[in-house]
Design a protein around this motif. Structure first.
Motif, short mmCIF file in Angstrom:
data_model
loop_
_atom_site.label_atom_id
_atom_site.label_comp_id
_atom_site.label_asym_id
_atom_site.label_seq_id
_atom_site.Cartn_x
_atom_site.Cartn_y
_atom_site.Cartn_z
N LYS A 35 11.48 17.26 71.90
CA LYS A 35 10.81 16.18 71.26
C LYS A 35 11.89 16.62 69.64
O LYS A 35 12.03 15.83 68.74
CB LYS A 35 9.91 15.54 70.90
CG LYS A 35 9.29 14.26 69.85
CD LYS A 35 7.52 13.93 69.89
CE LYS A 35 7.40 12.91 71.09
NZ LYS A 35 5.53 13.05 71.22
N THR A 86 -5.76 11.83 72.30
CA THR A 86 -6.88 12.37 72.51
C THR A 86 -7.31 11.18 73.38
O THR A 86 -7.84 10.29 73.77
CB THR A 86 -7.66 12.33 71.26
OG1 THR A 86 -7.51 10.26 70.77
CG2 THR A 86 -7.95 13.27 70.15
N LYS A 269 -8.77 3.72 75.84
CA LYS A 269 -9.44 4.69 75.77
C LYS A 269 -10.01 4.48 74.26
O LYS A 269 -11.57 5.60 74.85
CB LYS A 269 -8.37 5.36 75.72
CG LYS A 269 -8.23 6.07 74.07
CD LYS A 269 -7.17 7.26 73.85
CE LYS A 269 -6.52 7.17 72.69
NZ LYS A 269 -7.36 7.82 71.52
P1 NAD Z 1 1.71 10.19 70.93
O1 NAD Z 1 1.21 10.75 72.30
O2 NAD Z 1 2.24 9.37 70.74
O3 NAD Z 1 1.45 11.77 69.93
C1 NAD Z 1 0.96 13.20 70.24
C2 NAD Z 1 1.41 14.23 69.98
O4 NAD Z 1 1.15 15.78 70.02
C3 NAD Z 1 2.72 14.10 71.01
O5 NAD Z 1 4.23 14.20 70.74
C4 NAD Z 1 2.13 15.53 71.64
O6 NAD Z 1 3.17 16.94 71.98
C5 NAD Z 1 1.76 16.60 70.50
N1 NAD Z 1 1.09 17.68 71.05
C6 NAD Z 1 0.17 17.75 71.47
N2 NAD Z 1 -0.60 18.83 71.01
C7 NAD Z 1 0.09 19.75 70.18
C8 NAD Z 1 -0.12 20.91 69.57
N3 NAD Z 1 -1.08 21.68 70.03
N4 NAD Z 1 0.83 21.00 68.53
C9 NAD Z 1 1.67 20.08 67.86
N5 NAD Z 1 1.29 19.10 68.98
C10 NAD Z 1 0.60 18.61 69.63
O7 NAD Z 1 -0.16 10.41 70.14
P2 NAD Z 1 -0.25 8.97 69.39
O8 NAD Z 1 0.11 7.65 69.52
O9 NAD Z 1 0.74 8.94 67.82
O10 NAD Z 1 -1.50 9.61 68.79
C11 NAD Z 1 -2.65 10.47 68.19
C12 NAD Z 1 -3.43 10.25 67.92
O11 NAD Z 1 -3.61 8.59 66.68
C13 NAD Z 1 -4.69 9.47 68.84
O12 NAD Z 1 -5.85 10.51 69.08
C14 NAD Z 1 -5.12 8.55 68.90
O13 NAD Z 1 -5.65 7.18 69.38
C15 NAD Z 1 -4.92 7.20 67.43
N6 NAD Z 1 -4.04 6.76 67.04
C16 NAD Z 1 -3.37 5.87 68.16
C17 NAD Z 1 -2.51 4.76 67.12
C18 NAD Z 1 -1.13 4.22 67.91
O14 NAD Z 1 -0.69 2.61 67.87
N7 NAD Z 1 -1.04 4.72 68.62
C19 NAD Z 1 -3.02 3.85 66.48
C20 NAD Z 1 -4.64 4.75 65.65
C21 NAD Z 1 -4.72 5.98 65.41
#
Ligand code: NAD
Length: 441
Positions: A35, A86, A269
Motif C-alpha cells: 500500500k 477495528t 460491526k
Molecule cells: P481500513 O481497513 O481501510 O484501513 C486500516 C489500515 O490500517 C490498513 O491499511 C492496515 O494495513 C493498517 N494497519 C493495521 N495495523 C497497523 C499498524 N500497526 N500500523 C500501521 N498501519 C496499520 O480501515 P478503515 O475503513 O479506514 O477504518 C479504520 C477505522 O475507522 C475503523 O475503526 C473503522 O470502524 C473506522 N471508521 C471507518 C469508516 C469508513 O467508512 N471506512 C468511517 C468512520 C470510521
C-alpha cells in the motif's frame, strides 16, 4: 504543524490528505508495504472520488508523506492519529489489537510530548487502554515523557469521504486535558469555518457517540426494511409510506430508503460491538438486536423473490447481477449484500454474471471466480434469465430497454433499490419486482 496518521485505509488516508490540504505536514503510516509503495508511486489503493487529485497535489507540495516506519513519522509530530482497523472479534466485540499495537509502538518510540488521538471506532474505555499501553512502554524504557490521549471518532461516508471530512456536520472530540483541546482546535479550525461545531466532551461520551450514531442510522434502515415487508403483505407501497413519513421534520427523509440490507465496514460491526458492550455492562440493547435480525433477513429478500418467481428452482438459470460494492461510489465490499445473494444463487445451482463500475478487482480478490465477470453492465445480461440490481450506481439508473431486450433470455428484473418505474417496466414487457411494493400483474 506536523502530525502522523497511523493506518492509511479509507479513514487514515482521507484524514491525512485533508489535513495536508490545510497546510499541515502529514506522514501517513501503514504496515502494508504494498500500500505504501503504491502511494509513493502515486497509486491510490482505494476508490474514493476526488482523493487521487488531492493526494497528488499535497505530495507535490511536500506536505504529504508515506512510510511504513512509525518511528520516523513521530519525528517532530505534535499529534498522532490512530486510524487502524477495528474488525469484529469472534464474539462481536471490537478487536483492539491493532489500536493497542500502535499505542505500544508510539510509547516505544516517542521522544517528546504529543497528543495521541484515537480516530478508529473503538468501544468506551479504549482511550484508557491506549494511555496505559503508551505509559507501559515509557516505563519499560525508564523515561518520563508527558503525553495526552484523546478520542476523535470519524463520521465520513465512503464515496463522499472528502466532502464529509472537509465540511463535517460536527466534529466530536473527547478530551481530558487542555493541551489536547488546544491542538485539536487548531487542527480542525479550517474545517468549521462554515459554523458547524467542534463538540468537546469527556472521552467516554465521545467514544459512545460514534457507536450511537451508526446504531441509529442502522435502526432507521432496518425499520424501513421491516415496514417494506409489511407493505408487500398488506398491499401498500413503501415508496408512498416513505414519502409520507419522511416529510415529517421530526423523522426526516434520509436513511429511510428500503433496500437489500445495510453492509459495509461500519454498520454491521459497530452494531455488533455496541450490543456486546451493553451486554457486558448488564444491559441488553433489544432494539439493536432486532435491527441485526431484520438486516440478516433483508439480505436474503432479493434471492427469495427470485426463487419464488422461478418456483423454487434456479438450477441452470443464468442470473445477471449489477452492483457488488455495499453502496455506490466505493469499491468496498465488506459485508456487502451482493456476497450473500451470490452465495445463495450459486448454492441454488444458478450461474452468476456480475458487473460493478469499480468493485470488480475487489470482487476477484474477495470471492474469486465463483462468478463470471462481465465487461460492462449489458454484457452481464447476455442470455440472462433475470437481472438483479443490488447497488444503485448512477450508470444503472436509466435502462436501455432495446439493448436489454435483445440480450436477456427472460425479461425478469429484481430491483433491490427501487430505482425503476414499475409502469415503464411493465410497458416494456418486464416482470418487475421491487422492495416493499407488489409487482404489477
Ligand atoms: P481500513 O481497513 O481501510 O484501513 C486500516 C489500515 O490500517 C490498513 O491499511 C492496515 O494495513 C493498517 N494497519 C493495521 N495495523 C497497523 C499498524 N500497526 N500500523 C500501521 N498501519 C496499520 O480501515 P478503515 O475503513 O479506514 O477504518 C479504520 C477505522 O475507522 C475503523 O475503526 C473503522 O470502524 C473506522 N471508521 C471507518 C469508516 C469508513 O467508512 N471506512 C468511517 C468512520 C470510521
Amino acid at each position: 504543524m506536523k502530525i502522523s496518521v497511523v493506518g492509511s485505509g479509507y479513514v487514515g488516508l482521507v484524514t491525512g490528505t485533508c489535513f495536508a490540504e490545510t497546510g499541515v505536514t502529514v506522514t501517513c503510516v501503514d504496515i502494508d508495504k504494498k500500500k505504501i509503495d503504491e502511494l509513493k508511486n502515486g497509486i491510490i489503493p482505494i476508490y474514493e472520488p476526488g482523493l487521487d487529485d488531492m493526494v497528488k497535489r499535497n505530495v507535490e507540495k511536500e506536505r504529504l508523506h508515506f512510510t511504513t516506519n512509525l518511528k520516523d513519522s513521530l519525528v517532530g509530530a505534535e499529534v498522532v492519529f490512530i486510524a487502524v482497523g477495528t474488525p469484529p472479534d469472534e464474539d462481536g466485540s471490537a478487536d483492539l489489537k491493532y489500536v493497542t499495537g500502535v499505542a505500544r509502538e508510539v510509547g516505544a518510540n516517542m521522544d517528546h510530548y504529543m497528543v495521541v488521538v484515537t480516530k478508529s471506532t473503538v468501544p468506551v474505555g479504549t482511550s484508557h487502554k491506549v494511555k496505559k499501553a503508551i505509559q507501559d512502554e515509557l516505563t519499560k524504557r525508564n523515561v518520563n515523557i508527558p503525553f495526552d490521549v484523546a478520542s476523535n471518532p470519524e463520521f465520513l461516508k465512503e464515496g463522499n469521504a472528502i466532502e464529509d471530512f472537509l465540511k463535517p456536520d460536527r466534529i466530536v472530540c473527547g478530551i481530558d486535558s487542555e493541551q489536547a483541546k488546544i491542538f485539536l482546535e487548531k487542527l480542525y479550525k479550517p474545517f468549521v469555518l462554515n459554523g458547524h461545531p467542534i463538540l468537546f466532551m469527556d472521552i467516554a461520551s465521545s467514544e459512545l457517540t460514534k457507536y450511537a450514531a451508526n446504531a441509529m442510522l442502522a435502526t432507521k434502515i432496518s425499520f424501513m426494511n421491516d415496514i417494506a415487508s409489511l407493505c408487500e403483505l398488506i398491499g401498500a407501497d413503501v415508496n408512498w409510506v416513505r414519502k409520507g413519513i419522511g416529510s415529517d421534520s421530526r423523522i426526516g427523509n434520509k436513511f429511510i430508503y428500503p433496500g437489500a440490507g445495510y453492509g459495509g465496514s461500519c454498520f454491521p460491526k459497530d452494531v455488533k460491538a455496541l450490543i456486546k458492550t451493553s451486554d457486558e455492562n448488564g444491559h441488553s440493547l433489544e432494539i439493536l438486536k432486532a435491527v441485526e435480525d431484520v438486516n440478516d433477513r433483508q439480505k436474503e429478500v432479493l434471492f427469495k423473490k427470485l426463487m419464488k418467481h422461478f418456483n423454487g428452482n434456479l438450477k441452470g438459470k443464468k442470473i445477471a447481477l449489477w452492483g457488488l460494492s455495499f453502496k455506490p461510489n466505493t469499491d468496498d465490499m465488506r459485508e456487502a449484500p451482493s456476497i450473500v445473494i451470490i452465495n445463495h444463487l450459486i448454492k441454488a445451482g444458478a450461474t452468476v454474471r456480475v458487473y460493478d463500475p469499480v468493485a470488480m478487482e475487489e470482487s476477484i480478490r474477495r470471492i474469486g471466480n465463483i462468478v463470471e465477470y462481465a465487461k460492462d453492465a449489458y454484457d452481464a445480461t447476455t442470455g440472462a434469465d433475470a437481472l438483479i440490481l443490488v447497488t444503485e450506481w448512477a450508470e444503472f439508473r436509466i435502462l436501455n430497454f432495446s439493448m436489454l431486450g435483445k440480450l436477456m433470455r427472460n425479461k425478469v428484473v429484481i430491483d433491490g433499490r427501487n430505482i425503476y418505474d414499475p409502469i415503464e417496466m411493465k410497458e416494456n414487457g418486464y416482470k418487475y419486482y421491487s422492495i416493499g411494493k407488489n409487482p404489477l400483474d
